[in-house]
Design an enzyme around this catalytic site. Sequence first.
Site, PDB file in Angstrom:
ATOM      1  N   GLY A 124     -88.683  24.861  -2.024  1.00  0.00           N
ATOM      2  CA  GLY A 124     -88.478  25.829  -0.951  1.00  0.00           C
ATOM      3  C   GLY A 124     -89.079  27.191  -1.165  1.00  0.00           C
ATOM      4  O   GLY A 124     -89.601  27.813  -0.228  1.00  0.00           O
TER       5      GLY A 124
ATOM      6  N   ARG B 241     -78.104  30.822  -2.822  1.00  0.00           N
ATOM      7  CA  ARG B 241     -79.549  30.678  -2.635  1.00  0.00           C
ATOM      8  C   ARG B 241     -79.853  29.939  -1.330  1.00  0.00           C
ATOM      9  O   ARG B 241     -79.168  29.001  -0.946  1.00  0.00           O
ATOM     10  CB  ARG B 241     -80.136  29.932  -3.831  1.00  0.00           C
ATOM     11  N   VAL B 242     -80.896  30.377  -0.639  1.00  0.00           N
ATOM     12  CA  VAL B 242     -81.355  29.738   0.593  1.00  0.00           C
ATOM     13  C   VAL B 242     -82.832  29.404   0.437  1.00  0.00           C
ATOM     14  O   VAL B 242     -83.620  30.233  -0.010  1.00  0.00           O
ATOM     15  CB  VAL B 242     -81.152  30.656   1.813  1.00  0.00           C
ATOM     16  N   GLY B 243     -83.210  28.186   0.785  1.00  0.00           N
ATOM     17  CA  GLY B 243     -84.601  27.763   0.695  1.00  0.00           C
ATOM     18  C   GLY B 243     -85.328  27.868   2.016  1.00  0.00           C
ATOM     19  O   GLY B 243     -84.971  28.672   2.886  1.00  0.00           O
ATOM     20  N   ASP B 244     -86.324  27.029   2.202  1.00  0.00           N
ATOM     21  CA  ASP B 244     -87.175  27.136   3.389  1.00  0.00           C
ATOM     22  C   ASP B 244     -86.621  26.409   4.606  1.00  0.00           C
ATOM     23  O   ASP B 244     -87.005  26.714   5.734  1.00  0.00           O
ATOM     24  CB  ASP B 244     -88.570  26.571   3.074  1.00  0.00           C
TER      25      ASP B 244
ATOM     26  N   THR C 208     -84.315  17.066   1.459  1.00  0.00           N
ATOM     27  CA  THR C 208     -84.288  17.636   2.792  1.00  0.00           C
ATOM     28  C   THR C 208     -84.451  16.485   3.768  1.00  0.00           C
ATOM     29  O   THR C 208     -85.067  15.477   3.444  1.00  0.00           O
ATOM     30  CB  THR C 208     -85.455  18.623   2.994  1.00  0.00           C
TER      31      THR C 208
ATOM     32  N   THR D  52     -90.740  19.460   3.627  1.00  0.00           N
ATOM     33  CA  THR D  52     -89.815  19.191   2.528  1.00  0.00           C
ATOM     34  C   THR D  52     -90.535  19.496   1.230  1.00  0.00           C
ATOM     35  O   THR D  52     -91.672  19.081   1.030  1.00  0.00           O
ATOM     36  CB  THR D  52     -89.322  17.731   2.539  1.00  0.00           C
ATOM     37  N   GLY D  53     -89.890  20.244   0.349  1.00  0.00           N
ATOM     38  CA  GLY D  53     -90.560  20.593  -0.893  1.00  0.00           C
ATOM     39  C   GLY D  53     -89.834  21.686  -1.637  1.00  0.00           C
ATOM     40  O   GLY D  53     -88.689  22.032  -1.330  1.00  0.00           O
TER      41      GLY D  53
END
Length: 423
Positions: A320, A295-298, A261, A317-318
Amino acid sequence: MPQKRVVLAVHGGAGIILRSALTPEMEAEYRSALQDALSAGYAVLDRSSRDDATNSNSGQEDVAMDAVEAAVRCMEDCTLFNAGKGSVFAHDGHIRCDASIMSCSFDKAAYDSRDASCDKAEDDTISSDKESSITTCHQIIQKRRYPKTPHPQAGAIAGVGNIQNPISLAKAVMIHTPHVMLIGKGAEDFARQLPKEARVEFQPDEYFWTERRWKQLVNVRESEKEEQQEQTQQVMKVQLDHSSTSQQEGSDMVRDKKFGTVGCIALYQPDTNENTYQLASATSTGGMTNQRYHRVGDSPIIGAGTYANHLCAISCTGHGEWFLRCVAAHDIAKRLEYKYGYDGTSSAADNTLLKKALEEVIFGTLMSEDHAGEQGGDGGAIVLDKDGNFAADMNCPGMYHGWVYEDGEMETSIFWDERVTKQ
């Protein structure tokens, strides 16, 4: 000697980033890329400061927002980072990007004036309506809102393809629509209608293709097939950027341990008015190698991977899914406000409280066990408050990040042991 204010900071991902895995040349390349992003963002802040000094700034620009956009665009154009041109491939061989941006402007004089008018309106309402306590209460609620703080602006996009700089599309959503988030084809259709000054450009698939990213997808697919032959249950493998090891996650997913990220946070305060300032945050990503089902992360989720209000700006960042469940960025901001009493008028002498709030989330909330007893939440965050206090931390071996002071001096940091000597 007073502590120098930080005005802008960036990150390029966190995870298992080891000195032994980076050659001196590669480390220098990453640090140079971080400095390029810092320079791009700082140039916007510096130019606006000089315009303020000569009274050539109209005063209507959201300078902090423009600064974080500039820094993130720089990182999206760099193939070292998992965003924009350097994004990883999904399971179907396509690249889909997510991004979000948030900003908040604060004018102490204006809000002091609003408080006074709200008090008078409340008194007038109470004295003029004696007939119904219910009606009176309703009118008071309409007249006065708590807390008496400015409302941030936000824009986000998810699952978009062929956009050179997704962060600029997220900004366009904020400026040109009444919405906060657009996704997929709808976001792409919206992008095609934008004026040139929005700087949202489409690129062919070839622009985003890199041999390194394609090999990552091929390797994960092959590993997935091998494990599928040994198990009756479906195996889904994903790889997170800048990773050197893999680890079993439950029974149906294996992941590598670096989280690709990019992000930026910024503070802008006009030289002519110490009671006025702007805070902004931006985050952008290409997701995870071999991710399925769009898929969607944070990163594009306001409050999870990105947050900015009148007190601070945060980019995370991590892993998600963990940041989503914990609403990590919002949690950090609200710990500052509720637990430590940050408000829009008092000032913090240093970053002590900022670091406490950050550590409680990064080392506490995110590292708690889930329902299956697994400890997760690997990653990190950067945080900048309204007084120019800065903090960055991670619960993993490394995070690419850097910051620039108001005088233009820059620092970069990558490895865990640097966090002790530089902060």
